[in-house]
Design an enzyme around this catalytic site. Sequence first.
Site, PDB file in Angstrom:
ATOM      1  N   HIS A   1      -6.012  -6.087   2.510  1.00 26.08           N
ATOM      2  CA  HIS A   1      -5.113  -5.135   2.749  1.00 26.08           C
ATOM      3  C   HIS A   1      -4.746  -4.868   4.386  1.00 26.08           C
ATOM      4  CE1 HIS A   1      -5.831  -2.774  -1.158  1.00 26.08           C
ATOM      5  NE2 HIS A   1      -6.516  -4.050  -1.118  1.00 26.08           N
TER       6      HIS A   1
ATOM      7  N   CYS B   1       0.747  -1.038   0.258  1.00 31.36           N
ATOM      8  CA  CYS B   1      -0.095   0.074  -0.007  1.00 31.36           C
ATOM      9  C   CYS B   1       0.789   1.262   0.043  1.00 31.36           C
ATOM     10  CB  CYS B   1      -0.920   0.009   1.338  1.00 31.36           C
ATOM     11  SG  CYS B   1      -1.557   1.593   1.725  1.00 31.36           S
ATOM     12  N   GLU B   2       0.448   2.199  -1.028  1.00 27.99           N
ATOM     13  CA  GLU B   2       1.430   3.464  -0.969  1.00 27.99           C
ATOM     14  C   GLU B   2       1.203   4.092  -0.034  1.00 27.99           C
ATOM     15  OE1 GLU B   2      -1.077   6.134  -4.179  1.00 27.99           O
ATOM     16  OE2 GLU B   2       0.255   4.645  -5.048  1.00 27.99           O
ATOM     17  N   HIS B   3      -0.079   4.174   0.777  1.00 27.15           N
ATOM     18  CA  HIS B   3      -0.390   5.086   1.940  1.00 27.15           C
ATOM     19  C   HIS B   3       0.275   4.706   3.299  1.00 27.15           C
ATOM     20  CE1 HIS B   3      -4.150   5.695  -0.616  1.00 27.15           C
ATOM     21  NE2 HIS B   3      -3.367   6.500  -0.775  1.00 27.15           N
ATOM     22  N   HIS B   4       0.649   3.426   3.493  1.00 27.47           N
ATOM     23  CA  HIS B   4       1.237   3.083   4.968  1.00 27.47           C
ATOM     24  C   HIS B   4       2.251   1.797   4.527  1.00 27.47           C
ATOM     25  CE1 HIS B   4      -3.227   3.927   5.547  1.00 27.47           C
ATOM     26  NE2 HIS B   4      -2.417   4.629   6.823  1.00 27.47           N
TER      27      HIS B   4
ATOM     28  N   CYS C   1      -3.156  -2.509   5.849  1.00 25.68           N
ATOM     29  CA  CYS C   1      -3.515  -1.271   6.435  1.00 25.68           C
ATOM     30  C   CYS C   1      -4.798  -1.165   7.015  1.00 25.68           C
ATOM     31  CB  CYS C   1      -3.436  -0.365   5.341  1.00 25.68           C
ATOM     32  SG  CYS C   1      -4.396  -0.470   3.885  1.00 25.68           S
TER      33      CYS C   1
ATOM     34  N   GLN D   1      -4.994  -0.713  -5.030  1.00 20.38           N
ATOM     35  CA  GLN D   1      -5.287  -1.834  -5.709  1.00 20.38           C
ATOM     36  C   GLN D   1      -6.130  -1.366  -7.136  1.00 20.38           C
ATOM     37  OE1 GLN D   1      -7.446  -4.913  -3.509  1.00 20.38           O
ATOM     38  NE2 GLN D   1      -8.641  -5.436  -5.200  1.00 20.38           N
TER      39      GLN D   1
END
Length: 204
Positions: free
Chosen positions: A155, A86-89, A157, A127
Amino acid sequence: MSDANKIQRPSRAEAEEAVRTLIRWAGDDPTREGLRGTPDRVVRSYNEFFAGYEEDPVAMLERTFEEIEGYDEMVVLRDIRMESHCEHHMVPIIGKAHVAYLPGKRVVGISKLARVVEVYAKRLQIQEKLTAQVANTLQEVLQPRGVAVVMEAGHQCMTTRGVHKHGVTMVTSRMLGAFRDDPRTRHEFLTMIASSGGARGLDD
């Protein structure tokens, strides 16, 4: 190649020092015995996790085969293991992808379908974007009569942090050409992948 490939990367020593900083920020001592080798191991694991930045998925699809004896039915590769982050976490996204296309005048080796999924997955992702990238690349390079991609993943996250909801699967799809325009073609594809336990209910 993606614009991300043009970014100047820090040195390996700088990357390892960044890991030591994170260890200290977490509250531990990067010089203690158990953590002394961790920066090197983390950087080496990142080489694997994000190897997709070093590869060109378009180049993988350039070798195709035209001697197909008029074959024009669906080609489906289902249950492709997918591991991304995940590019956020920056925590894992783990699941599977189902890919199909309707050949025009040529086909591609089936391993290349799995490799395209892998290359895009081994980058920082969401995704939805990953699903679109795989479908769009297949459509642009192979120029088939249609492409369908369905991805199902968990996920971390949201399972190991935040709302802590376990057993939740996210399903995304991208339908192009005949798979978007012809309900019968789309239904055939979804029926084929549902028989493996995947993507139930998308065609309801």
